[in-house]
Write a protein that holds these residues in place. Structure first.
Motif, mmCIF file in Angstrom:
data_model
loop_
_atom_site.group_PDB
_atom_site.id
_atom_site.type_symbol
_atom_site.label_atom_id
_atom_site.label_comp_id
_atom_site.label_asym_id
_atom_site.label_seq_id
_atom_site.Cartn_x
_atom_site.Cartn_y
_atom_site.Cartn_z
ATOM 1 N N LEU A 217 0.828 -1.200 0.000
ATOM 2 C CA LEU A 217 0.000 0.000 0.000
ATOM 3 C C LEU A 217 0.866 1.255 0.000
ATOM 4 O O LEU A 217 0.486 2.289 -0.571
ATOM 5 C CB LEU A 217 -0.941 -0.005 1.205
ATOM 6 N N ASP A 218 2.030 1.198 0.636
ATOM 7 C CA ASP A 218 2.964 2.316 0.542
ATOM 8 C C ASP A 218 3.403 2.519 -0.902
ATOM 9 O O ASP A 218 3.511 3.659 -1.371
ATOM 10 C CB ASP A 218 4.192 2.060 1.424
ATOM 11 N N ALA A 219 3.668 1.416 -1.615
ATOM 12 C CA ALA A 219 4.066 1.529 -3.019
ATOM 13 C C ALA A 219 2.954 2.155 -3.859
ATOM 14 O O ALA A 219 3.216 2.916 -4.794
ATOM 15 C CB ALA A 219 4.425 0.151 -3.573
ATOM 16 N N LEU A 220 1.705 1.856 -3.506
ATOM 17 C CA LEU A 220 0.572 2.433 -4.239
ATOM 18 C C LEU A 220 0.436 3.923 -3.972
ATOM 19 O O LEU A 220 -0.097 4.665 -4.806
ATOM 20 C CB LEU A 220 -0.708 1.703 -3.847
ATOM 21 N N HIS A 221 0.922 4.404 -2.819
ATOM 22 C CA HIS A 221 0.744 5.802 -2.421
ATOM 23 C C HIS A 221 2.006 6.641 -2.608
ATOM 24 O O HIS A 221 2.083 7.759 -2.103
ATOM 25 C CB HIS A 221 0.313 5.872 -0.946
ATOM 26 N N VAL A 222 3.010 6.126 -3.324
ATOM 27 C CA VAL A 222 4.245 6.887 -3.537
ATOM 28 C C VAL A 222 3.979 8.048 -4.492
ATOM 29 O O VAL A 222 3.313 7.893 -5.514
ATOM 30 C CB VAL A 222 5.351 5.976 -4.098
ATOM 31 N N GLY A 223 4.508 9.216 -4.166
ATOM 32 C CA GLY A 223 4.450 10.354 -5.074
ATOM 33 C C GLY A 223 3.204 11.202 -4.897
ATOM 34 O O GLY A 223 2.483 11.103 -3.901
#
Length: 447
Positions: free
Chosen positions: A325-331
């Motif tokens: 989920l962190d990868a989905l919320h990067v940027g």
């Protein structure tokens, strides 16, 4: 957030055209219909990839997907998503488990074996002095492994899906700026970059997301000055810690030596940990910079962000804490409409070893391995399906195989290990590629 946002969806299926070029991922139900109609064939079991027989990428409309990466010390999250106008929809999630600790232990063992041989009365070997220079950008093998495995999976995703851009966390937090001695005053101290998430993320990592005084976890934590400001304490990051509401109020402006006078061991631990740098964070940051340079070399558009922004994004969308989920919320993003309900856990298991012997505790060989790893067409780690027609092991067994030259194999399934399966009953599903696979539920959403 609009109604129905943050809903969980099924992981998508990767699709290739007739020539092996990637198309947009599709829903699992559509993949089943294509396979049942004979319009597609299975290319890969895990992750599941199909190839269409009657479709060409040149004549198809391909919107493309993007990949988010959350690099970590032990785990790296990868998220495949689609998005328009700042809104993202997660299509697939992968948690990559690294084996850096195992590599470090193997290198330490090798160093000890060599040290012992140099001290023993063995044949003389002339010293070498001209091969000790490390090249520029060198990383320790345990760190290089994280970069290589992550890049390997980015390359795989680009073969299975039309990746148009990559988003990656280049830093968790700016350790140099936080430790430079600049006072965190006024609005910057009260709110900080992205509402204080940079400073808080550093302190949460350093102090283990727990109160430094009582050890409570999963409770609201305040930033506390170890040496109170009213008694001359500074605003440097080395003078900050985390305290629960109760401990923060009880300590107030009391000197830490007086507050913990009955707990000398805890006092010494806090003072020692406050001055110690965050070595793991520095190593991870070095790895992320190397990963960013490797991603830039692929030619794909690479967008970078910090871990503080990622956490800020999650707080706005209500997502739970997980690597995927962190990868989905990067940027930079405005909203996240959905994410996969399950994720694929990929564990780096290696491809075996070159050593043909296993030493005992004294360094003497106790076992000789065969030269060939493949027996009867199978290798340990292959994903297989065994259909045993009769006997105590009758039935269908799906899992990883452990081979023997005798032809009697063991298969590790999700229900346990089944031993003594004859190789004639075993069929390949997917050859070993150095990784182990399993699925698990995504982290629960929090309110």
């Amino acid at each position: 957030m609009s109604e129905g946002a943050n809903r969980e969806v099924h992981p998508a299926v990767f699709v290739l055209d007739a020539r092996g070029h990637p198309l947009d991922p599709c829903h699992p139900a559509r993949a089943r219909r294509l396979l049942a109609a004979g319009r597609a064939v299975v290319v890969r079991h895990t992750p599941f990839v199909i190839r269409l027989k009657d479709r060409d990428a040149a004549t198809s409309t391909v919107e493309g997907v993007q990949v988010g990466i959350d690099p970590g010390s032990k785990h790296t999250g990868l998220a495949v998503f689609t998005g328009h106008d700042g809104s993202r929809t997660g299509r697939y999630a992968i948690r990559l488990d690294h084996r850096g600790a195992a590599i470090r232990d193997r290198l330490t063992a090798r160093s000890r074996y060599r040290r012992r041989r140099r001290g023993a009365n063995l044949r003389y070997r002339s010293p070498r002095f001209l091969n000790r220079t490390k090249p520029q950008g060198w990383l320790a093998p345990s760190l290089r492994h994280r970069v290589d495995t992550t890049m390997s999976w980015v390359a795989r995703l680009t073969r299975w899906a039309p990746v148009t851009a990559v988003h990656v966390e280049r830093v968790s937090f700016d350790t140099h700026a936080l430790s430079a001695g600049r006072p965190l005053e006024g609005v910057e101290y009260q709110q900080g970059t992205l509402a204080g998430y940079e400073v808080r993320e550093y302190l949460l990592t350093k102090w283990g997301r727990a109160c430094a005084y009582c050890g409570k976890q999963d409770v609201p934590l305040n930033i506390d000055h170890i040496h109170p400001r009213s008694r001359g304490g500074s605003d440097r990051i080395s003078n900050l810690t985390l305290a629960c509401i109760g401990c923060n109020q009880a300590k107030n402006a009391t000197p830490v030596e007086e507050f913990l006078k009955d707990k000398p061991v805890l006092l010494a631990k806090i003072l020692r940990q406050a001055k110690a740098p965050l070595w793991d964070a520095a190593a991870v940051n070095a790895t992320r910079w190397a990963l960013w340079r490797a991603l830039e070399a692929t030619g794909l558009p690479v967008h970078t962000a910090s871990g503080g922004r990622t956490k800020w994004n999650r707080s706005r969308t209500g997502a739970a804490k997980s690597h995927t989920l962190d990868a989905l919320h990067v940027g930079e993003l405005e909203s996240v409409t959905a994410w996969p309900s399950t994720l694929l856990v990929v564990t780096a298991a290696g491809r075996g070893t070159y050593a043909r012997t296993i030493p005992d505790r004294y360094g003497f060989p106790r076992l000789v391995r065969p030269r060939s790893k493949r027996h009867h067409g199978f290798q340990t780690g292959d994903l297989v399906r065994a259909n045993v027609p009769a006997g105590k092991k009758a039935g269908i067994h799906l899992g990883r195989v452990l081979v023997r030259s005798s032809g009697s194999f063991d298969i590790t399934t999700r229900h346990g290990r089944v031993t003594g399966i004859n190789h004639r009953h075993v069929r390949h599903l997917q050859r070993a590629d150095g990784y182990g696979y399993k699925t698990r539920k995504e982290a629960d959403r929090h309110d």
